[in-house]
Scaffold this motif. Structure first.
Motif, PDB file in Angstrom:
ATOM      1  N   ALA A  26      45.930  36.337  42.418  1.00 16.88           N
ATOM      2  CA  ALA A  26      44.723  37.043  41.498  1.00 16.88           C
ATOM      3  C   ALA A  26      45.959  38.057  40.738  1.00 16.88           C
ATOM      4  O   ALA A  26      46.933  38.534  42.156  1.00 16.88           O
ATOM      5  CB  ALA A  26      43.885  37.716  41.399  1.00 16.88           C
ATOM      6  N   TYR A  41      45.644  42.085  40.401  1.00 12.13           N
ATOM      7  CA  TYR A  41      44.871  42.884  39.643  1.00 12.13           C
ATOM      8  C   TYR A  41      45.355  44.554  39.431  1.00 12.13           C
ATOM      9  O   TYR A  41      47.014  44.664  39.148  1.00 12.13           O
ATOM     10  CB  TYR A  41      44.183  44.026  41.327  1.00 12.13           C
ATOM     11  CG  TYR A  41      42.659  43.335  42.405  1.00 12.13           C
ATOM     12  CD1 TYR A  41      43.489  41.865  42.094  1.00 12.13           C
ATOM     13  CD2 TYR A  41      41.539  43.172  41.902  1.00 12.13           C
ATOM     14  CE1 TYR A  41      42.331  41.208  43.358  1.00 12.13           C
ATOM     15  CE2 TYR A  41      40.785  42.718  42.515  1.00 12.13           C
ATOM     16  CZ  TYR A  41      40.786  41.113  42.972  1.00 12.13           C
ATOM     17  OH  TYR A  41      40.016  40.483  43.869  1.00 12.13           O
ATOM     18  N   LEU A  81      39.624  43.161  38.880  1.00  8.95           N
ATOM     19  CA  LEU A  81      40.429  42.803  38.610  1.00  8.95           C
ATOM     20  C   LEU A  81      41.207  42.189  37.328  1.00  8.95           C
ATOM     21  O   LEU A  81      40.279  42.710  36.638  1.00  8.95           O
ATOM     22  CB  LEU A  81      39.058  41.708  39.173  1.00  8.95           C
ATOM     23  CG  LEU A  81      40.735  39.953  38.827  1.00  8.95           C
ATOM     24  CD1 LEU A  81      40.975  39.728  40.197  1.00  8.95           C
ATOM     25  CD2 LEU A  81      38.663  39.362  39.106  1.00  8.95           C
ATOM     26  N   SER A 140      42.006  35.988  38.500  1.00 10.52           N
ATOM     27  CA  SER A 140      42.287  35.002  39.396  1.00 10.52           C
ATOM     28  C   SER A 140      42.558  33.706  39.084  1.00 10.52           C
ATOM     29  O   SER A 140      42.083  32.692  37.624  1.00 10.52           O
ATOM     30  CB  SER A 140      41.014  35.292  40.397  1.00 10.52           C
ATOM     31  OG  SER A 140      40.116  34.801  39.478  1.00 10.52           O
TER      32      SER A 140
END
Length: 119
Positions: free
Chosen positions: A35, A37, A47, A50
């Motif tokens: 992922a 961020y 986030l 992902s």
């Protein structure tokens, strides 16, 4: 020990594009879920996107339709294509990856790469 190294950040004008890369190295057998961020000054880390090992993708609401996450398992790398960038996309972007080792599953973070969107 496994390390994630991000690259591709920088300064870009509103409406521009950047492509972030994250490469994993060290004693890992394979990458699992990965992922991106981001964290802007004074804000919590959030986030961005992902992707699972099966290719199931999830995006944060603020980037849907503009950002694209992808992965190359053979290269142990993760990418984030960012288009139509806005000043509010300015943040430090972090790569996060789960991975398998001989001792089991682990996860780690990259050091972060700065993205600044400004005219």
């Amino acid at each position: 020990q496994v390390q994630l190294v991000e690259s591709g950040g920088g300064l870009v004008q509103p409406g521009g594009s950047l492509r972030l890369s994250c490469a994993a190295s060290g004693s890992l057998l394979s990458l699992n879920g990965v992922a991106w961020y981001r964290q802007a000054p004074g804000k919590e880390r959030e986030l961005v996107a992902s992707i699972t090992t099966r290719g199931i993708i999830n995006y944060g609401d603020s980037v849907k339709g503009r950002f694209t996450i992808s992965r190359d398992n053979a290269k142990r790398s993760i990418y984030l294509q960012m288009n139509s960038l806005k000043p509010e996309d300015t943040a430090v972007y972090y790569c996060n990856a789960g991975f398998s080792t001989v001792n089991g599953a682990r996860a780690t973070w990259g050091q972060g790469t700065q993205v600044t969107v400004s005219s």
